[in-house]
Design an enzyme around this catalytic site. Structure first.
Site, PDB file in Angstrom:
ATOM      1  N   ASP A   1      64.118  16.469  -5.376  1.00  0.00           N
ATOM      2  CA  ASP A   1      63.805  15.048  -5.298  1.00  0.00           C
ATOM      3  C   ASP A   1      63.507  14.815  -3.825  1.00  0.00           C
ATOM      4  O   ASP A   1      64.408  14.886  -2.987  1.00  0.00           O
ATOM      5  CB  ASP A   1      65.001  14.198  -5.738  1.00  0.00           C
ATOM      6  N   HIS A   2      62.247  14.559  -3.508  1.00  0.00           N
ATOM      7  CA  HIS A   2      61.877  14.589  -2.087  1.00  0.00           C
ATOM      8  C   HIS A   2      62.571  13.489  -1.275  1.00  0.00           C
ATOM      9  O   HIS A   2      62.622  13.556  -0.063  1.00  0.00           O
ATOM     10  CB  HIS A   2      60.359  14.558  -1.898  1.00  0.00           C
TER      11      HIS A   2
ATOM     12  N   HIS B   1      64.493   8.855  -7.624  1.00  0.00           N
ATOM     13  CA  HIS B   1      64.696   8.489  -6.213  1.00  0.00           C
ATOM     14  C   HIS B   1      65.743   7.381  -6.051  1.00  0.00           C
ATOM     15  O   HIS B   1      66.623   7.443  -5.208  1.00  0.00           O
ATOM     16  CB  HIS B   1      63.389   7.998  -5.575  1.00  0.00           C
TER      17      HIS B   1
HETATM   18  C1  BG6 Z   1      56.729   9.932  -5.994  1.00  0.00           C
HETATM   19  C2  BG6 Z   1      56.078   9.077  -7.030  1.00  0.00           C
HETATM   20  O1  BG6 Z   1      57.768  10.680  -6.544  1.00  0.00           O
HETATM   21  O2  BG6 Z   1      57.240   9.115  -4.961  1.00  0.00           O
HETATM   22  C3  BG6 Z   1      54.990   8.221  -6.417  1.00  0.00           C
HETATM   23  O3  BG6 Z   1      55.534   9.884  -8.053  1.00  0.00           O
HETATM   24  C4  BG6 Z   1      55.540   7.438  -5.260  1.00  0.00           C
HETATM   25  O4  BG6 Z   1      54.417   7.343  -7.377  1.00  0.00           O
HETATM   26  C5  BG6 Z   1      56.256   8.351  -4.295  1.00  0.00           C
HETATM   27  O5  BG6 Z   1      54.460   6.802  -4.620  1.00  0.00           O
HETATM   28  C6  BG6 Z   1      56.951   7.582  -3.211  1.00  0.00           C
HETATM   29  O6  BG6 Z   1      57.374   8.486  -2.246  1.00  0.00           O
HETATM   30  P1  BG6 Z   1      57.447   8.066  -0.727  1.00  0.00           P
HETATM   31  O7  BG6 Z   1      58.020   9.257  -0.031  1.00  0.00           O
HETATM   32  O8  BG6 Z   1      56.061   7.725  -0.305  1.00  0.00           O
HETATM   33  O9  BG6 Z   1      58.343   6.871  -0.706  1.00  0.00           O
END
Ligand code: BG6
Length: 520
Positions: free
Chosen positions: A201-202, A264
């Site tokens: 989960d990034h 997230h």
């Molecule tokens: C991703 C989603 O996991 O996270 C995207 O699939 C979203 O739709 C993105 O835009 C948001 O990530 P960050 O790091 O830009 O907040």
């Protein structure tokens, strides 16, 4: 706006260890789905950053795998990605030497016969470079290929070799509901042991997200008040100004709840709410997160609202509505916004509502956590404060800016100088990451890739955690799927979302905090 900046002393920073002892063993990293955006925009730039920081072993290889016959063009394309998205200098000799570690192997994910050749190729590269048997497989394909790839890695002896450490990183989405997540877990665990599996989960790679644990547990002053006795409620916002960016077909099946909330936002919520882990290791941290999710009672459908953006103006530009986006059903019922009210039924949080909202095409890009503290028991100054925005005493508020303008601000009341009426005005103590530590070019994947190479699962999702969060949201997804919303689109692009989301809080006598971002 009265703001007190906070700084870091250079002499303190200079004593921070560089982390050089955390260097993985030599290994081959294989990225499935390497022709996709993620590899070029995030993974390779992050790997290059690790390389620049001397955090990769001397001997390593990166093998991109995808269907297209890309050959040497792959390395060139990745080089461009590292320059465009990783801020690398085109003339940097380290860039050229890094690209020398990259190669490409064409493969049809669902064609079993290709995997024997892949194994031969990985073994050949490893032998040529003197790498040994450590392998990391990164699944960055569309989710429908996860099961095929995993099964074939197992069938061709790549999952559990006699020697060496093998791990698999699996990108989101991990399933699309409880049943599919369970089935995927079953397929994965039939081939890999749980300690080989890194569900990514990034958000957990973001410094500000990791800092939540440091903020809470490396400081003595916050934890004693981090509970229902002092906290009134918590708001978590993931607001994006972007739309679906050409990902219409994916988003049509996903929607905001699956795309952002189940993963997230639940990670953010767990880090705000968890009990102090006994140590910072995978088992202890993941156990505490799991306990938080398990303590959330099922969310009444009335406490979950959805929205979809229509046309509007975002950051000064006219933008189209979701239904007019490319490859989106003109009558789509997919939500691009979701908001929820939930509670955590445990000793620490009983009675404290958590409000979550995530939306695309919102007024401002901001991922923030707002902790609203309770008012003092007696407001002795309130009656005397007389003017403008300072006329009411506002409760203490702690805002954690995950992105952008990464930082933490604490609002408290201060006496307005020379005011004979003891007027109280809100002021802010503001810690700003960039001002304190300088700008970082890291994109969050550095830490996660490094940890996966090192075998550290602390920042990765466990099978049980994934299933628990899906269990919480599957009934809402089912209820939403059963009843197409009548009023979509129900918010203008460039607004703060649909009105029904305001009612969620109004009902409790509260309101969303929309003044997001840096205070100064
Ligand atoms: C991703 C989603 O996991 O996270 C995207 O699939 C979203 O739709 C993105 O835009 C948001 O990530 P960050 O790091 O830009 O907040």
């Amino acid at each position: 706006m009265a703001t007190i900046q906070m700084t870091v002393r250079p002499e303190d920073l200079s004593q921070v260890p560089k982390g050089g002892e955390r260097i993985p063993e030599p290994g081959v990293l294989t990225i499935f789905g390497a022709s996709g955006d993620l590899t070029k925009r995030k993974l390779l730039p992050a790997l290059f950053h690790l390389y620049q920081a001397n955090l990769l072993p001397e001997k390593f290889a990166i093998v991109g795998v995808a269907r297209r016959p890309l050959g040497d063009d792959f390395g060139k394309d990745m080089r461009e990605g590292i320059i465009d998205f990783g801020g690398a200098d085109a003339g940097d000799p380290r860039l050229a030497s890094f690209v020398g570690h990259i190669s490409y192997f064409p493969l049809n994910f669902d064609d079993t016969s290709h995997y024997a050749a892949l194994k031969t190729e990985l073994d050949r590269i490893a032998k040529e470079k003197g790498i040994g048997d450590d392998r990391l497989f990164y699944l960055a394909t569309a989710p429908e290929f996860f099961a095929d790839i995993i099964e074939n890695l197992g069938a061709h002896g790549m999952a559990k070799p006699e020697k060496g450490r093998v791990a698999v990183v699996i990108e989101k989405p991990f399933g699309h509901d409880l049943d599919s997540a369970r089935e995927l877990n079953r397929q994965v665990n039939a081939v890999f042991s749980e300690n080989q599996v890194f569900r990514i989960d990034h958000y957990l790679g973001k410094e500000t997200v990791q800092n939540l644990l440091v903020f809470r547990f490396a400081n003595g002053i916050f934890e004693p008040i981090w509970k229902r006795n002092y906290i009134d409620h918590v708001q978590i916002t993931v607001a994006e100004t972007l739309g679906v960016e050409g990902r219409g077909p994916f988003y049509e099946k996903a929607g905001a709840l699956r795309d952002v909330v189940q993963n997230h936002m639940m990670e953010l919520l767990s880090l705000v709410a968890l009990e102090p882990p006994s140590s910072f290791d995978a088992d202890s941290v993941r156990r505490e997160k799991f306990k938080v999710w398990r303590a959330i009672p099922s969310i009444p459908i009335l406490n979950a609202v959805r929205g979809q953006y229509g046309p509007g103006i975002v950051e000064g530009e006219h933008v189209i509505g979701y239904r007019d986006e490319e490859r989106v059903n003109p009558e789509s019922g997919t939500e691009t916004y979701a908001a929820l009210r939930l509670e955590i039924e445990n000793w620490r949080w009983a009675g404290v509502p958590f409000y979550l909202r995530a939306g695309k095409r919102m007024k401002k890009r901001a991922t923030e956590i707002s902790i609203f503290f309770k008012q003092p028991p007696l407001l002795i100054f309130n009656r005397m404060a007389t003017f403008g925005p300072c006329s009411e005493i506002q409760p203490n508020l702690l805002t954690i800016r995950i992105q952008p303008d990464e930082g933490i601000a604490l609002r408290f009341g201060a006496k307005v100088p020379t005011s004979p009426e003891m007027a109280v005005c809100p002021v802010y103590m503001d810690f700003d990451y960039e001002a304190a530590f300088g700008k970082s070019s890291a994109n969050g994947y550095e830490r996660l890739l490094l940890d996966a190479m090192l075998g550290d699962q602390t920042l990765f999702a466990h099978r049980d955690g994934v299933e628990t969060t899906w269990a919480l949201y599957t009934p809402i997804l089912q209820a939403w799927a059963a009843k197409k919303p009548e009023v979509f689109p129900n918010y203008f692009a460039g607004s703060w979302g649909p009105e029904c989301a305001d009612h969620l809080l109004e009902h409790d006598g509260r309101a969303w905090r929309n003044e997001l971002g840096r205070r100064s």
